[in-house]
Design a protein around this motif. Structure first.
Motif: not given
Ligand code: CO
Ligand code: MF3
Length: 264
Positions: A108, A171, A202, A204, A235
């Motif tokens: 991600d 997350h 992740a 961000e 991110e």
């Molecule tokens: Co994300």
């Protein structure tokens, strides 16, 4: 608490890195098509082509009913913008957010790009948001509390007077797009776990030139700033390491002040 956060071994991290590399390559391959005159639907269509070419899964398409290949968020749109008829114009900023699935492992990543020449304040927003991400990554090391990641982002951004979005957070990521823990971009009032080597985060930050307040459009996805001010979003997926986060979605930086021709 922290026992709900998966800890990945080196073999699993190698697989996550493959998913991260694909996620990053798709994001970078989109960069050259971002220019004045293109519609966000055309960007989405091109992303579909890139996902086909990579022969990977798409982490966002269909997630909770999300209808796009990626999230494309223009100007006052913060996150979860859906490709459509909106035409990019010189001076806009556009956030692209992509997630790939490779062998069941997720990556991600996101970045905000200038469209042609942008105002100095827009460029400052990009530079501050990208740097905030890297301040957070530096604290993603074993033995730290997750609070140190969140606090580093907040402490870096706050003196600029920019808005720190609170309604959306980073997350954990791994076998699913969203795993434990939640990663706010500010020091929250609730308890945060201690970081162990091999946790996958992740991170961000979503930062605005004005209010931190958010409104969701009638499409039930697109989050915009309540005051219409510009928003940026950067991110990376990282593995908690011994000296800081090991970036699994590696790509060159795009918003260093010297790259943008500004000073902070
Ligand atoms: Co994300
Ligand atoms: N990076 C975003 C997130 O972690 C992307 C999710 S878009 C969605 O929430 F469509 F998949 F929800």
């Amino acid at each position: 608490m922290s026992d709900r956060i998966p800890v990945r071994n080196p073999n699993e991290i190698a697989k996550l890195r493959r998913a991260g590399e694909v996620s990053a390559r798709i994001l970078m391959d989109l960069m050259p098509i971002v220019r004045p005159g293109i519609t966000t639907k055309e960007i989405d269509n091109y992303a579909a082509e890139l996902f086909r070419r990579e022969k990977c899964g798409n982490a966002f398409l269909g997630y909770g009913g999300y209808p796009g290949q990626l999230c494309i968020s223009v100007n006052e749109e913060i996150v979860h913008g859906i490709g459509g008829a909106r035409v990019l114009r010189e001076g806009d900023i556009v956030s692209l957010d992509t997630g790939a699935i490779v062998d069941g492992w997720y990556g991600d990543n996101a970045m905000t790009l200038p469209v042609g020449r942008c105002s100095e304040e827009a460029l400052r927003l990009l530079a501050v948001t990208e740097e905030a991400l890297f301040r957070g990554i530096a604290e993603a090391k074993q033995g730290n509390s997750l609070l140190e990641v969140c606090g580093a982002i907040e402490d870096y951004v706050r003196p600029f007077g920019f808005g720190i979005v609170r309604d959306y957070v980073g997350h954990g990521v791994g076998r699913h797009l969203h795993e434990e823990p939640q990663i706010p971009n500010y020091r929250p009032s609730y308890h945060l776990p201690r970081l162990k080597r091999g946790m996958i985060l992740a991170i961000e930050p979503m930062i605005t030139l004005g209010s931190f307040r958010v409104r969701v459009l009638d499409d039930e996805w697109t989050a915009v700033t309540a005051d219409g001010s510009l928003a940026a979003h950067f991110e990376h997926t990282v593995a908690v390491g011994s000296h800081g986060g090991d970036i699994l979605t590696e790509r060159p930086r795009i918003a260093l002040p010297e790259q943008l021709g500004i000073t902070l």
